[in-house]
Design a protein around this motif. Structure first.
Motif, PDB file in Angstrom:
ATOM      1  N   GLY A  56      39.689  50.966  54.503  1.00  9.72           N
ATOM      2  CA  GLY A  56      39.519  51.115  53.063  1.00  9.72           C
ATOM      3  C   GLY A  56      38.084  50.971  52.607  1.00  9.72           C
ATOM      4  O   GLY A  56      37.828  50.662  51.439  1.00  9.72           O
ATOM      5  N   SER A  57      37.137  51.201  53.490  1.00 12.38           N
ATOM      6  CA  SER A  57      35.727  50.938  53.195  1.00 12.38           C
ATOM      7  C   SER A  57      35.106  51.925  52.205  1.00 12.38           C
ATOM      8  O   SER A  57      33.966  51.768  51.811  1.00 12.38           O
ATOM      9  CB  SER A  57      34.910  50.938  54.498  1.00 12.38           C
ATOM     10  OG  SER A  57      35.029  52.195  55.153  1.00 12.38           O
ATOM     11  N   ALA A  58      35.862  52.959  51.794  1.00 11.61           N
ATOM     12  CA  ALA A  58      35.312  53.930  50.848  1.00 11.61           C
ATOM     13  C   ALA A  58      35.154  53.337  49.454  1.00 11.61           C
ATOM     14  O   ALA A  58      34.384  53.835  48.643  1.00 11.61           O
ATOM     15  CB  ALA A  58      36.202  55.168  50.780  1.00 11.61           C
ATOM     16  N   THR A  59      35.893  52.264  49.168  1.00 17.07           N
ATOM     17  CA  THR A  59      35.787  51.588  47.880  1.00 17.07           C
ATOM     18  C   THR A  59      35.206  50.197  48.087  1.00 17.07           C
ATOM     19  O   THR A  59      35.250  49.643  49.191  1.00 17.07           O
ATOM     20  CB  THR A  59      37.155  51.477  47.198  1.00 17.07           C
ATOM     21  OG1 THR A  59      38.054  50.753  48.057  1.00 17.07           O
ATOM     22  CG2 THR A  59      37.736  52.858  46.904  1.00 17.07           C
ATOM     23  N   GLU A  60      34.697  49.621  47.015  1.00 16.88           N
ATOM     24  CA  GLU A  60      34.061  48.302  47.136  1.00 16.88           C
ATOM     25  C   GLU A  60      35.062  47.227  47.503  1.00 16.88           C
ATOM     26  O   GLU A  60      34.759  46.328  48.283  1.00 16.88           O
ATOM     27  CB  GLU A  60      33.362  47.935  45.827  1.00 16.88           C
ATOM     28  CG  GLU A  60      32.582  46.621  45.922  1.00 16.88           C
ATOM     29  CD  GLU A  60      31.794  46.322  44.663  1.00 16.88           C
ATOM     30  OE1 GLU A  60      30.989  45.384  44.694  1.00 16.88           O
ATOM     31  OE2 GLU A  60      31.983  47.025  43.651  1.00 16.88           O
ATOM     32  N   TRP A  61      36.265  47.323  46.952  1.00 18.94           N
ATOM     33  CA  TRP A  61      37.297  46.319  47.203  1.00 18.94           C
ATOM     34  C   TRP A  61      38.529  46.979  47.800  1.00 18.94           C
ATOM     35  O   TRP A  61      38.649  48.203  47.812  1.00 18.94           O
ATOM     36  CB  TRP A  61      37.630  45.561  45.918  1.00 18.94           C
ATOM     37  CG  TRP A  61      36.438  44.869  45.332  1.00 18.94           C
ATOM     38  CD1 TRP A  61      35.727  45.248  44.230  1.00 18.94           C
ATOM     39  CD2 TRP A  61      35.795  43.695  45.840  1.00 18.94           C
ATOM     40  NE1 TRP A  61      34.685  44.382  44.017  1.00 18.94           N
ATOM     41  CE2 TRP A  61      34.695  43.418  44.982  1.00 18.94           C
ATOM     42  CE3 TRP A  61      36.019  42.845  46.915  1.00 18.94           C
ATOM     43  CZ2 TRP A  61      33.848  42.329  45.183  1.00 18.94           C
ATOM     44  CZ3 TRP A  61      35.182  41.764  47.120  1.00 18.94           C
ATOM     45  CH2 TRP A  61      34.115  41.503  46.265  1.00 18.94           C
ATOM     46  N   LEU A  62      39.446  46.183  48.275  1.00 14.93           N
ATOM     47  CA  LEU A  62      40.591  46.695  49.019  1.00 14.93           C
ATOM     48  C   LEU A  62      41.493  47.608  48.197  1.00 14.93           C
ATOM     49  O   LEU A  62      42.095  48.536  48.724  1.00 14.93           O
ATOM     50  CB  LEU A  62      41.407  45.530  49.582  1.00 14.93           C
ATOM     51  CG  LEU A  62      40.712  44.706  50.668  1.00 14.93           C
ATOM     52  CD1 LEU A  62      41.514  43.463  50.999  1.00 14.93           C
ATOM     53  CD2 LEU A  62      40.504  45.556  51.909  1.00 14.93           C
ATOM     54  N   MET A  63      41.594  47.333  46.900  1.00 13.44           N
ATOM     55  CA  MET A  63      42.484  48.112  46.051  1.00 13.44           C
ATOM     56  C   MET A  63      41.732  49.042  45.106  1.00 13.44           C
ATOM     57  O   MET A  63      42.316  49.638  44.212  1.00 13.44           O
ATOM     58  CB  MET A  63      43.389  47.187  45.224  1.00 13.44           C
ATOM     59  CG  MET A  63      44.183  46.170  46.034  1.00 13.44           C
ATOM     60  SD  MET A  63      45.232  46.902  47.311  1.00 13.44           S
ATOM     61  CE  MET A  63      46.336  47.897  46.333  1.00 13.44           C
ATOM     62  N   GLY A  64      40.416  49.153  45.290  1.00 16.10           N
ATOM     63  CA  GLY A  64      39.639  50.021  44.426  1.00 16.10           C
ATOM     64  C   GLY A  64      38.306  49.416  44.043  1.00 16.10           C
ATOM     65  O   GLY A  64      37.660  48.741  44.847  1.00 16.10           O
ATOM     66  N   GLU A  65      37.891  49.627  42.810  1.00 13.98           N
ATOM     67  CA  GLU A  65      36.570  49.197  42.356  1.00 13.98           C
ATOM     68  C   GLU A  65      36.561  47.783  41.758  1.00 13.98           C
ATOM     69  O   GLU A  65      35.496  47.274  41.429  1.00 13.98           O
ATOM     70  CB  GLU A  65      36.035  50.190  41.314  1.00 13.98           C
ATOM     71  CG  GLU A  65      35.923  51.621  41.823  1.00 13.98           C
ATOM     72  CD  GLU A  65      35.058  51.730  43.079  1.00 13.98           C
ATOM     73  OE1 GLU A  65      34.052  51.000  43.176  1.00 13.98           O
ATOM     74  OE2 GLU A  65      35.395  52.546  43.953  1.00 13.98           O
ATOM     75  N   ARG A  66      37.738  47.183  41.607  1.00 14.21           N
ATOM     76  CA  ARG A  66      37.827  45.854  40.995  1.00 14.21           C
ATOM     77  C   ARG A  66      38.430  44.877  41.995  1.00 14.21           C
ATOM     78  O   ARG A  66      39.381  45.216  42.704  1.00 14.21           O
ATOM     79  CB  ARG A  66      38.700  45.927  39.733  1.00 14.21           C
ATOM     80  CG  ARG A  66      38.902  44.617  39.020  1.00 14.21           C
ATOM     81  CD  ARG A  66      39.550  44.827  37.665  1.00 14.21           C
ATOM     82  NE  ARG A  66      40.951  45.187  37.751  1.00 14.21           N
ATOM     83  CZ  ARG A  66      41.961  44.287  37.717  1.00 14.21           C
ATOM     84  NH1 ARG A  66      41.699  43.005  37.645  1.00 14.21           N
ATOM     85  NH2 ARG A  66      43.210  44.699  37.766  1.00 14.21           N
ATOM     86  N   ILE A  67      37.885  43.674  42.065  1.00 15.70           N
ATOM     87  CA  ILE A  67      38.443  42.665  42.949  1.00 15.70           C
ATOM     88  C   ILE A  67      39.850  42.301  42.481  1.00 15.70           C
ATOM     89  O   ILE A  67      40.098  42.121  41.284  1.00 15.70           O
ATOM     90  CB  ILE A  67      37.543  41.414  43.028  1.00 15.70           C
ATOM     91  CG1 ILE A  67      38.076  40.462  44.116  1.00 15.70           C
ATOM     92  CG2 ILE A  67      37.415  40.713  41.677  1.00 15.70           C
ATOM     93  CD1 ILE A  67      37.130  39.326  44.448  1.00 15.70           C
ATOM     94  N   MET A  68      40.774  42.223  43.444  1.00 19.73           N
ATOM     95  CA  MET A  68      42.150  41.888  43.118  1.00 19.73           C
ATOM     96  C   MET A  68      42.667  40.857  44.121  1.00 19.73           C
ATOM     97  O   MET A  68      41.922  40.392  44.988  1.00 19.73           O
ATOM     98  CB  MET A  68      43.010  43.154  43.073  1.00 19.73           C
ATOM     99  CG  MET A  68      42.553  44.147  41.991  1.00 19.73           C
ATOM    100  SD  MET A  68      43.639  45.561  41.738  1.00 19.73           S
ATOM    101  CE  MET A  68      44.981  44.788  40.818  1.00 19.73           C
ATOM    102  N   GLN A  69      43.928  40.506  43.989  1.00 20.72           N
ATOM    103  CA  GLN A  69      44.456  39.401  44.780  1.00 20.72           C
ATOM    104  C   GLN A  69      44.344  39.581  46.291  1.00 20.72           C
ATOM    105  O   GLN A  69      44.043  38.611  47.004  1.00 20.72           O
ATOM    106  CB  GLN A  69      45.907  39.109  44.397  1.00 20.72           C
ATOM    107  CG  GLN A  69      46.448  37.815  44.986  1.00 20.72           C
ATOM    108  CD  GLN A  69      45.579  36.617  44.639  1.00 20.72           C
ATOM    109  OE1 GLN A  69      45.089  35.905  45.516  1.00 20.72           O
ATOM    110  NE2 GLN A  69      45.335  36.400  43.337  1.00 20.72           N
ATOM    111  N   PRO A  70      44.548  40.787  46.839  1.00 18.56           N
ATOM    112  CA  PRO A  70      44.341  40.927  48.283  1.00 18.56           C
ATOM    113  C   PRO A  70      42.919  40.552  48.713  1.00 18.56           C
ATOM    114  O   PRO A  70      42.732  39.904  49.744  1.00 18.56           O
ATOM    115  CB  PRO A  70      44.636  42.409  48.540  1.00 18.56           C
ATOM    116  CG  PRO A  70      45.562  42.792  47.448  1.00 18.56           C
ATOM    117  CD  PRO A  70      45.102  42.023  46.249  1.00 18.56           C
ATOM    118  N   ASP A  71      41.924  40.955  47.926  1.00 21.80           N
ATOM    119  CA  ASP A  71      40.531  40.601  48.234  1.00 21.80           C
ATOM    120  C   ASP A  71      40.337  39.091  48.193  1.00 21.80           C
ATOM    121  O   ASP A  71      39.707  38.508  49.085  1.00 21.80           O
ATOM    122  CB  ASP A  71      39.580  41.252  47.228  1.00 21.80           C
ATOM    123  CG  ASP A  71      39.765  42.744  47.116  1.00 21.80           C
ATOM    124  OD1 ASP A  71      39.400  43.459  48.060  1.00 21.80           O
ATOM    125  OD2 ASP A  71      40.283  43.196  46.073  1.00 21.80           O
TER     126      ASP A  71
END
Length: 206
Positions: free
Chosen positions: A146-161
């Motif tokens: 998932g390295s194409a985005t900054e965080w695991l679920m997209g551009e915003r830090i979320m619980q998986p991160d």
């Protein structure tokens, strides 16, 4: 609102960081399940960290249950868990493997530090070490993919991160040398990026 427990627990720390990211004010009480057993028992008779005491209503235990409760105290767009079913399933997949790594790390620590040396069971330790490596191997593949985005679920830090970063830092701190960062570069990068955020800096591993 009060959060009870020590920040050297990944379960307590993931809740504390999530509270900060959600913008929910709280008081943190550093009470140890070991050193302050009686004090903790006066709050929660099962002496389980984290324990969350709301201003009204029953106290809550178990970090995942607490986080689910907290997520529903804010607007959907601010929540740390995705609302889309498929994305939520992926988030739970990542969190599950991170929590497995946390559990196996704790088991290794307890076996080596709390159990007398003559009572330690090496085949059990070997098994737990394999499980720990398997959890981190799985997470490394997922994070790297998932390295194409900054965080695991997209551009915003979320619980998986939050959970993956907190657990990685916990293992590195409590079992130095056990999990080589060179073998897990994507996890190491994710951890470094997360630990630089104000919510993480303000909630240091004690």
């Amino acid at each position: 609102m009060q959060l009870i427990g020590m920040l050297d627990s990944p379960y307590v720390r993931r809740v504390a960081i999530s509270l900060a990211l959600l913008g929910i004010e709280f008081e943190h009480r550093s009470v140890s399940v070991f050193r302050h057993f009686d004090e903790f028992a006066a709050v929660n008779p099962v002496v389980k960290a984290p324990t969350l005491i709301e201003d009204s209503g029953p106290l809550l235990i178990d970090s995942s249950l607490i986080l689910d409760h907290l997520d529903h105290k804010v607007a959907p767009e601010k929540r740390l868990m995705p609302q889309d079913a498929a994305e939520r399933q992926r988030a739970l997949h990542l969190i599950g493997f991170a929590l497995a790594a946390a559990e196996k790390t704790v088991q290794i620590v307890y076996e080596k530090e709390l159990r007398p040396a003559d009572k330690q069971h090496q085949p059990w330790l070997d098994r737990v070490n394999l499980q720990l490596a398997a959890a981190y191997d799985t997470l490394e593949r997922e994070v790297a993919a998932g390295s194409a985005t900054e965080w695991l679920m997209g551009e915003r830090i979320m619980q998986p991160d939050v959970t993956v970063a907190v657990v990685w830092r916990f293992t590195q701190f409590i079992l130095p040398g056990k999990v080589d960062p060179a073998r897990y570069p994507a996890l190491a990068r994710l951890s470094g990026r997360a630990e630089a955020l104000p919510a993480f800096v303000a909630t240091p591993l004690e």
